[in-house]
Design a protein around this motif. Structure first.
Motif, PDB file in Angstrom:
ATOM      1  N   PRO A   5      -3.245   3.462   5.144  1.00  0.00           N
ATOM      2  CA  PRO A   5      -2.910   4.739   4.510  1.00  0.00           C
ATOM      3  C   PRO A   5      -4.133   5.419   3.888  1.00  0.00           C
ATOM      4  O   PRO A   5      -5.168   4.790   3.649  1.00  0.00           O
ATOM      5  CB  PRO A   5      -1.895   4.334   3.440  1.00  0.00           C
ATOM      6  CG  PRO A   5      -1.283   3.072   3.956  1.00  0.00           C
ATOM      7  CD  PRO A   5      -2.418   2.356   4.628  1.00  0.00           C
ATOM      8  N   ALA A   6      -3.971   6.697   3.619  1.00  0.00           N
ATOM      9  CA  ALA A   6      -5.078   7.508   3.127  1.00  0.00           C
ATOM     10  C   ALA A   6      -5.072   7.640   1.616  1.00  0.00           C
ATOM     11  O   ALA A   6      -4.016   7.667   0.979  1.00  0.00           O
ATOM     12  CB  ALA A   6      -5.017   8.900   3.751  1.00  0.00           C
ATOM     13  N   GLY A   7      -6.264   7.739   1.054  1.00  0.00           N
ATOM     14  CA  GLY A   7      -6.450   8.109  -0.340  1.00  0.00           C
ATOM     15  C   GLY A   7      -6.760   9.591  -0.419  1.00  0.00           C
ATOM     16  O   GLY A   7      -6.684  10.311   0.590  1.00  0.00           O
ATOM     17  N   PRO A   8      -7.173  10.073  -1.566  1.00  0.00           N
ATOM     18  CA  PRO A   8      -7.433  11.505  -1.721  1.00  0.00           C
ATOM     19  C   PRO A   8      -8.573  12.034  -0.852  1.00  0.00           C
ATOM     20  O   PRO A   8      -8.620  13.225  -0.544  1.00  0.00           O
ATOM     21  CB  PRO A   8      -7.760  11.655  -3.212  1.00  0.00           C
ATOM     22  CG  PRO A   8      -8.087  10.289  -3.694  1.00  0.00           C
ATOM     23  CD  PRO A   8      -7.294   9.362  -2.847  1.00  0.00           C
ATOM     24  N   GLU A   9      -9.499  11.140  -0.438  1.00  0.00           N
ATOM     25  CA  GLU A   9     -10.640  11.585   0.367  1.00  0.00           C
ATOM     26  C   GLU A   9     -10.572  11.120   1.817  1.00  0.00           C
ATOM     27  O   GLU A   9     -11.563  11.194   2.538  1.00  0.00           O
ATOM     28  CB  GLU A   9     -11.948  11.082  -0.273  1.00  0.00           C
ATOM     29  CG  GLU A   9     -12.199  11.618  -1.670  1.00  0.00           C
ATOM     30  CD  GLU A   9     -12.352  13.125  -1.686  1.00  0.00           C
ATOM     31  OE1 GLU A   9     -12.886  13.687  -0.716  1.00  0.00           O
ATOM     32  OE2 GLU A   9     -11.929  13.746  -2.690  1.00  0.00           O
ATOM     33  N   GLY A  10      -9.404  10.643   2.260  1.00  0.00           N
ATOM     34  CA  GLY A  10      -9.270  10.235   3.657  1.00  0.00           C
ATOM     35  C   GLY A  10      -8.859   8.788   3.803  1.00  0.00           C
ATOM     36  O   GLY A  10      -8.394   8.161   2.854  1.00  0.00           O
ATOM     37  N   HIS A  11      -9.023   8.270   4.999  1.00  0.00           N
ATOM     38  CA  HIS A  11      -8.577   6.899   5.251  1.00  0.00           C
ATOM     39  C   HIS A  11      -9.519   6.215   6.226  1.00  0.00           C
ATOM     40  O   HIS A  11     -10.344   6.843   6.885  1.00  0.00           O
ATOM     41  CB  HIS A  11      -7.159   6.896   5.828  1.00  0.00           C
ATOM     42  CG  HIS A  11      -7.038   7.585   7.161  1.00  0.00           C
ATOM     43  ND1 HIS A  11      -7.317   6.962   8.340  1.00  0.00           N
ATOM     44  CD2 HIS A  11      -6.680   8.840   7.478  1.00  0.00           C
ATOM     45  CE1 HIS A  11      -7.124   7.805   9.347  1.00  0.00           C
ATOM     46  NE2 HIS A  11      -6.739   8.957   8.847  1.00  0.00           N
ATOM     47  N   GLY A  12      -9.389   4.914   6.308  1.00  0.00           N
ATOM     48  CA  GLY A  12     -10.172   4.118   7.244  1.00  0.00           C
ATOM     49  C   GLY A  12     -10.428   2.735   6.696  1.00  0.00           C
ATOM     50  O   GLY A  12     -10.562   2.541   5.480  1.00  0.00           O
ATOM     51  N   GLY A  13     -10.469   1.776   7.591  1.00  0.00           N
ATOM     52  CA  GLY A  13     -10.818   0.416   7.212  1.00  0.00           C
ATOM     53  C   GLY A  13     -12.276   0.158   7.538  1.00  0.00           C
ATOM     54  O   GLY A  13     -12.924   0.944   8.234  1.00  0.00           O
ATOM     55  N   PRO A  14     -12.823  -0.940   7.035  1.00  0.00           N
ATOM     56  CA  PRO A  14     -14.217  -1.276   7.352  1.00  0.00           C
ATOM     57  C   PRO A  14     -14.353  -1.810   8.767  1.00  0.00           C
ATOM     58  O   PRO A  14     -13.476  -2.533   9.246  1.00  0.00           O
ATOM     59  CB  PRO A  14     -14.547  -2.365   6.328  1.00  0.00           C
ATOM     60  CG  PRO A  14     -13.218  -3.030   6.067  1.00  0.00           C
ATOM     61  CD  PRO A  14     -12.192  -1.926   6.152  1.00  0.00           C
ATOM     62  N   VAL A  15     -15.426  -1.445   9.436  1.00  0.00           N
ATOM     63  CA  VAL A  15     -15.711  -2.034  10.738  1.00  0.00           C
ATOM     64  C   VAL A  15     -16.279  -3.430  10.522  1.00  0.00           C
ATOM     65  O   VAL A  15     -17.262  -3.609   9.802  1.00  0.00           O
ATOM     66  CB  VAL A  15     -16.713  -1.181  11.536  1.00  0.00           C
ATOM     67  CG1 VAL A  15     -17.216  -1.941  12.753  1.00  0.00           C
ATOM     68  CG2 VAL A  15     -16.055   0.110  11.992  1.00  0.00           C
TER      69      VAL A  15
END
Length: 433
Positions: A305-315
């Motif tokens: 899920p996204a926070g206020p500045e976007g989303h993404g997991g670590p590579v």
């Protein structure tokens, strides 16, 4: 000024290693690359490979690929050594500094590569057969191998964290799609605990690596590469932990700060007492062995899920790197090229349910049919690269004990992050804290 600071900070580290690792001259490096490229069958010798893959679940596929390599290059012998992942980087550094015992090739975690390169232990691979077809690699995965403008490894396997959920639990709670924000996740977790008695809505691992999606959602990291600062005690990291605390509160979810925290999270999820967790593709075979997923179709996978500045997991993932002091550079280049070919990557991916780093591997029918690989394609597409700064890749290990204290109620967020920031001082050479 920043570049000068970093060079000065690394000078003490690299001065010893250049001599200690027995590095090859530029002429030797070029000759090895030319020989490997022009007449590979003329290359002979023995190389040692430290494979840090799991000895039971992953190593058999790599052993098979080693056998195939030796069949293709009968004049090259590979001394295969399966080295436990935990501590392998320190073992490599010790051998490199001593100039004795380091392998020709190692399977390195992505966070190790820039650190080992800065120490002078890794051979740059630009212009060698090891980097054949570099434009075929996923850009973010390849980026983890670039330090100071040179490429010090090739990405062998990649991964990221995703949201794993129990579809049957979602149906009972009337949830029709995976949560897209942390607020959505909180709402979903509360519904799940109400609709499925005895279940924990979401279980979050109290490990700082698993905190990264929350930090990324705040637009931050443990370091700021542009300003060359360690930012563990930043407002953004504080806000990320506040979100975790909300999600692990009674009635919503849970966490665990014990030594078995990861195992407890995984066991709860696969046995049906946890509805949602964050985890990577490496966990799926274990998940599918649990009673809650006797039907593999019950497993849902979605982007974090996204926070206020976007989303993404670590590579995450692993790179193949070559020791700068290797006496068998030509054979090492050929070995890396073979192990990372499209065919080899596709074989390892289907055997181990891992994510290839070559775009062409995903076009192979056996890879395309793999349900685990297919499920993680979308989360991987939004994953963010780890900072390519020496020492930065290990910061989550440094932060974890302080994070555990915060989630366990033994320290406030402000105190825990302040203490972690203090301990991290000079941990990343040239970065201010």
């Amino acid at each position: 000024m920043r570049a000068s600071r970093r060079l000065a900070a690394l000078a003490a580290l690299t001065a010893l290693t250049v001599a200690a690792c027995g590095g090859n001259s530029a002429g030797d490096q070029s000759d090895a690359a030319r020989k490997a490229a022009a007449n590979p069958q003329s290359v002979s010798g023995t190389i040692t490979w430290w494979d840090t893959a799991d000895a039971t679940s992953e190593a058999p596929a790599f052993r098979e690929l080693v056998d195939r390599f030796e069949q293709k290059y009968p004049n090259i012998d590979v001394n295969y050594v399966n080295v436990p992942f935990d501590g392998a980087d320190d073992k490599f550094r010790t051998a490199g500094q001593a100039g004795d015992g380091a392998p020709d090739v190692m399977r390195a975690e992505v966070g190790w590569t820039s650190t080992l390169a800065a120490l002078g232990y890794l051979q740059p691979l630009d212009g060698t057969p090891a980097l054949t077809g570099a434009d075929d690699y996923l850009p973010v995965a390849l980026q983890s191998n670039v330090y100071d403008g040179r490429t010090y490894g090739v990405p062998e396997v990649t991964d990221t964290l995703a949201l794993l959920y129990n579809k049957d639990h979602f149906a009972k709670a009337g949830i029709t799609e995976p949560p897209r924000t942390w607020a959505d996740l909180e709402t979903a977790a509360r519904k799940l605990e109400q609709a499925v008695p005895g279940t924990t809505g979401v279980f979050l691992n109290a490990d700082a690596y698993f905190l990264l999606p929350f930090i990324y959602g705040e637009g931050a990291d443990f370091v700021d590469v542009d300003s060359e600062r360690i930012t563990i005690d930043s407002p953004q990291v504080s806000a990320a932990i506040e979100t975790v605390q909300q999600l692990t509160a009674d009635g919503t979810g849970a966490t665990d700060t014990s030594a078995n925290k990861y195992t407890n999270m995984l066991n709860g999820f696969k046995n049906g007492t946890v509805s949602i967790m964050l985890n990577g593709p490496w966990s799926v075979p274990d998940v599918l062995s649990g009673r809650a997923f006797a039907d593999p179709g019950n497993l849902g996978v979605a982007t974090v899920p996204a926070g206020p500045e976007g989303h993404g997991g670590p590579v995450g993932g692993h790179n193949l790197v070559v020791y700068a002091g290797s006496p068998n550079l030509a054979a090492s280049y050929l070995f890396v090229e073979f192990m990372n070919s499209t065919e080899s990557q596709a074989y390892a991916a289907t055997q181990n349910n891992t994510m290839p780093t070559r775009k062409s591997a995903y076009d192979r029918p056996d890879v395309a049919r793999n349900a685990v690989i297919a499920a993680f394609r979308e989360p991987l597409s939004s994953a963010l690269p780890r900072p390519c700064a020496p020492g930065a890749g290990d910061l989550h290990n440094l932060v974890t004990p302080f994070y555990e204290r915060i989630l366990g109620g033994q320290a406030s967020i402000a105190d825990g992050l302040r203490d972690a920031q203090q301990k991290a001082r000079r941990f990343v050479p040239g970065f201010e804290s």
